[in-house]
Write a protein that holds these residues in place. Structure first.
Motif, short mmCIF file in Angstrom:
data_model
loop_
_atom_site.label_atom_id
_atom_site.label_comp_id
_atom_site.label_asym_id
_atom_site.label_seq_id
_atom_site.Cartn_x
_atom_site.Cartn_y
_atom_site.Cartn_z
N LYS A 221 0.85 -1.22 -0.06
CA LYS A 221 0.14 0.08 0.04
C LYS A 221 0.85 1.22 0.03
N SER B 130 -8.83 7.45 -1.17
CA SER B 130 -8.25 6.53 -0.86
C SER B 130 -9.02 5.46 -0.08
N HIS B 131 -9.91 6.07 0.87
CA HIS B 131 -10.62 5.22 1.83
C HIS B 131 -11.86 4.61 1.16
N HIS C 114 -13.90 2.32 -1.83
CA HIS C 114 -13.90 1.22 -2.75
C HIS C 114 -14.46 1.41 -3.97
N CYS D 185 -7.15 5.72 -10.88
CA CYS D 185 -7.63 4.98 -12.28
C CYS D 185 -8.97 5.82 -12.65
N MET E 175 -9.03 5.15 -6.54
CA MET E 175 -7.57 5.22 -6.18
C MET E 175 -7.12 3.99 -6.99
N ARG E 176 -5.78 3.87 -7.45
CA ARG E 176 -5.14 2.89 -8.08
C ARG E 176 -4.69 1.94 -6.88
N ARG E 177 -5.29 0.80 -7.18
CA ARG E 177 -4.44 -0.34 -6.32
C ARG E 177 -3.71 -1.27 -6.84
N PRO E 178 -3.77 -2.09 -7.60
CA PRO E 178 -2.83 -2.64 -8.23
C PRO E 178 -1.84 -1.83 -9.10
N SER E 179 -0.53 -2.07 -8.91
CA SER E 179 0.40 -1.20 -9.57
C SER E 179 0.57 -1.89 -11.18
N HIS F 195 -11.35 -3.29 -14.19
CA HIS F 195 -12.08 -3.23 -13.38
C HIS F 195 -13.40 -4.09 -13.49
N ASP G 181 -10.91 -4.95 -8.53
CA ASP G 181 -9.73 -5.26 -9.58
C ASP G 181 -9.53 -6.63 -9.81
#
Lengths: 144, 144
Positions: free
Chosen positions: B2, B31-32, B34, B72, B85-89, B94, B105
């Motif tokens: 994270k 960021s909080h 989903h 994203c 918020m982009r989670r996987p790099s 989606h 994701d």
DNA sequence: AAATAATTGAAAATTATTTTCATTTAGACA
DNA sequence: TGTCTAAATGAAAATAATTTTCAATTATTT
């Protein structure tokens, strides 16, 4: 399998729509192209044959034609609205040339398996998907 | 994996951007969650913590954060602009709940084979693709 | 603490699309 | 063929989303 003028005329009438010269002009522009066009681009081209047509009419015509399933929407980056004559009547997707806008249809999206697996893993009930492929057609590869 | 506050701060500075309270407030909201949010929705939420912030600042912040790869974009029908918020790099896609906007994701899009085949058949050089899956999450299935 | 380049917010500008409304017209029907 | 009516058209105004401009403020560097 191609939609004839008569079929389109019938389809419009069946739904209580009239067959106006403006609608023909729009259909005429779209159906002769293999690339996707924005309302403004369609307006420019239709205006040449049919000066005095209003941009509003383009918007309204596109809405009607899309409702009847005669058009496809293309997403592409940036603006969201770009249209294309619908060619396959079945579920399909678009391979789009980023250079010239040319669109190739393809019908097997190969997502069933993926959808089933994700459905199992996440509990989602799958409804729909959006898939577009982007690339450069042979011609645009030469240019670039 | 994270992104910590420090990493984000560093990333901004590396690119010559300043770390302002407004930017923190936006990051804090996004960021909080989903689910995906439009600029206007982000504005509403940020305003609660940070009254007086301008909608323009939201737009500008989203642009910066997206440029840095921290966000994203989600397409969805209708309006084209919605962020997450982009989670996987890594490359991913989606799965979106049409009810509540929740986003899951997934990283294996299974399109390679399809792309290769189409490339062979059409001569296109493939560059990119847009894929989003839509459905209803477990919770929204109960409601509907 | 001072200097400076980046950032902010307000307001105006732009762009894309939709609505309103008076006028015109395609298609149904006498 | 002429008449009628609902649908369609075009102009202008309205709305929505986003971007630009600009003077004032502020985070970071020195």
């Amino acid at each position: 399998m191609k939609l004839t003028a008569n079929k389109i005329a019938g389809l419009l009438r069946q739904h209580g729509y009239k067959l106006t010269p403006q609608r023909w002009a729009v259909l005429n522009v779209i159906s002769h192209r293999h690339d996707h066009l924005t309302p403004a681009a369609i307006y420019d081209r239709v205006s040449q044959e049919h000066p005095g047509i209003g941009l509003v009419t383009i918007y309204r015509t596109l809405e009607v034609l899309a409702e009847l399933g005669l058009l496809c929407k293309v997403h592409v980056e940036g603006g969201c609205r770009s249209y294309l004559m619908r060619r396959p009547s079945v579920h399909h997707h678009h391979l789009i040339c980023s250079g010239c806008g040319r669109v190739v249809d393809f019908t097997d999206c190969a997502l069933n398996e993926l959808e089933q697996r994700l459905s199992r893993e996440t509990g989602f009930e799958m409804k729909d998907h959006l898939l577009e492929l982007y690339g450069h057609c042979q011609n645009c590869q030469k240019i670039a």
